[in-house]
Design a protein around this motif. Structure first.
Motif, mmCIF file in Angstrom:
data_model
loop_
_atom_site.group_PDB
_atom_site.id
_atom_site.type_symbol
_atom_site.label_atom_id
_atom_site.label_comp_id
_atom_site.label_asym_id
_atom_site.label_seq_id
_atom_site.Cartn_x
_atom_site.Cartn_y
_atom_site.Cartn_z
ATOM 1 N N GLU A 182 0.841 -1.200 0.000
ATOM 2 C CA GLU A 182 0.000 0.000 0.000
ATOM 3 C C GLU A 182 0.871 1.243 0.000
ATOM 4 O O GLU A 182 1.906 1.298 0.672
ATOM 5 N N ARG A 214 -9.541 5.242 -3.012
ATOM 6 C CA ARG A 214 -8.579 4.151 -2.993
ATOM 7 C C ARG A 214 -8.676 3.355 -4.281
ATOM 8 O O ARG A 214 -9.788 3.089 -4.763
ATOM 9 N N GLN A 259 -7.362 -0.270 -6.273
ATOM 10 C CA GLN A 259 -6.789 -1.598 -6.104
ATOM 11 C C GLN A 259 -5.994 -1.965 -7.353
ATOM 12 O O GLN A 259 -6.474 -1.804 -8.469
ATOM 13 N N GLY A 319 -6.076 -6.734 -6.542
ATOM 14 C CA GLY A 319 -6.468 -6.456 -5.169
ATOM 15 C C GLY A 319 -5.393 -6.659 -4.135
ATOM 16 O O GLY A 319 -5.627 -6.423 -2.948
ATOM 17 N N HIS A 326 -2.809 -1.573 -2.805
ATOM 18 C CA HIS A 326 -3.745 -0.467 -2.688
ATOM 19 C C HIS A 326 -3.003 0.861 -2.809
ATOM 20 O O HIS A 326 -1.899 1.021 -2.270
ATOM 21 N N SER A 344 -3.832 4.768 -2.051
ATOM 22 C CA SER A 344 -4.787 5.615 -1.348
ATOM 23 C C SER A 344 -4.408 7.083 -1.487
ATOM 24 O O SER A 344 -3.230 7.441 -1.401
#
Length: 238
Positions: free
Chosen positions: A156, A185, A187, A191, A194, A196
């Motif tokens: 992330e 956010r 993906q 998935g 991430h 953000s």
């Protein structure tokens, strides 16, 4: 597959940030690319699982990195590089989205396109299409034309921007992915990653945090180059 492949930090002094990253990532060595000299920079690219963290520093006056460091008020997360299918770098697709290219190079094993930050609304974004899959020539000879055995990487990344809602819509179109609900956010990598976007304190976009999973790592965190890093064991990914 669309994967966030490299996070780039900008720093006034490369060496101390490089050393701190080597300790954080338990990276044995870094690749220093002399080719960035034409942009007035020095760099170090360190492997983080199957992904990478780079630090760049100005070696000459008047560089884009130097101007960003001044606007940002210090070191920070300057750029993101995404590895995707060849269609993502197509000039006609990017033109239809109203985004300007500031750099394009087409080599036998990679097409690399950098997009104008004023058109993306976020940090500098590079779109790359590599062949063969898993290679990454920007990390040096070991990753050119193939890749070593690897596991883990970026999980992330958080980017502070003036208008998260607008930027997430813009980046969803640029990356050809769907926005994940209303939480600003995206993906990536089916998935597993991430991206953000959060409100920033000023008008300069910057990566502020990154989380990585590395094989055999002990859970640890550190502030390096203006970015808050968290490393977790690959076995946990939480």
């Amino acid at each position: 597959m669309l994967r966030l492949r490299q996070l780039v930090l900008a720093a006034h002094e490369r060496a101390p940030v490089e050393q701190a990253l080597r300790q954080l990532l338990a990276a044995p060595s870094a690749h220093h690319d002399p080719g960035v000299g034409r942009f007035g920079l020095t760099n170090a690219v360190l492997a983080a699982g199957c992904d990478f963290v780079e630090v760049v520093s100005p070696s000459a006056p008047g560089t884009a990195v130097g101007r960003w460091l001044t606007r940002n008020g210090g070191d920070g997360g300057y750029m993101l590089m995404v590895d995707g299918p060849p269609t993502i770098t197509a000039p006609d697709r990017l033109a239809s989205l109203g985004v300007r290219e500031v750099h394009r190079v087409e080599l036998p094993d990679v097409v690399d396109v950098h997009l104008h930050p004023r058109d993306t609304g976020g940090v500098l974004l590079a779109l790359d299409a590599v062949d063969p899959a898993g290679s990454w020539r920007w990390a040096g000879p070991a990753w050119t034309g193939g890749s070593p055995t690897c596991a883990g990487g970026l999980l992330e990344v958080t980017v502070a921007v003036p208008d998260p809602g607008e930027v997430v819509r813009r980046w969803a179109a640029l990356l050809d992915v769907a926005a994940a609900g209303s939480d600003c956010r995206l993906q990536l990598d089916h998935g597993r990653q991430h991206l953000s976007f959060v409100p920033g304190a000023g008008d300069v976009a910057a990566v502020t945090a990154a989380r990585l999973a590395l094989p055999g790592a002990e859970r640890r965190a550190a502030d390096v180059g203006g970015v808050r890093f968290e490393v977790v064991p690959l076995e946990e990914k939480t």
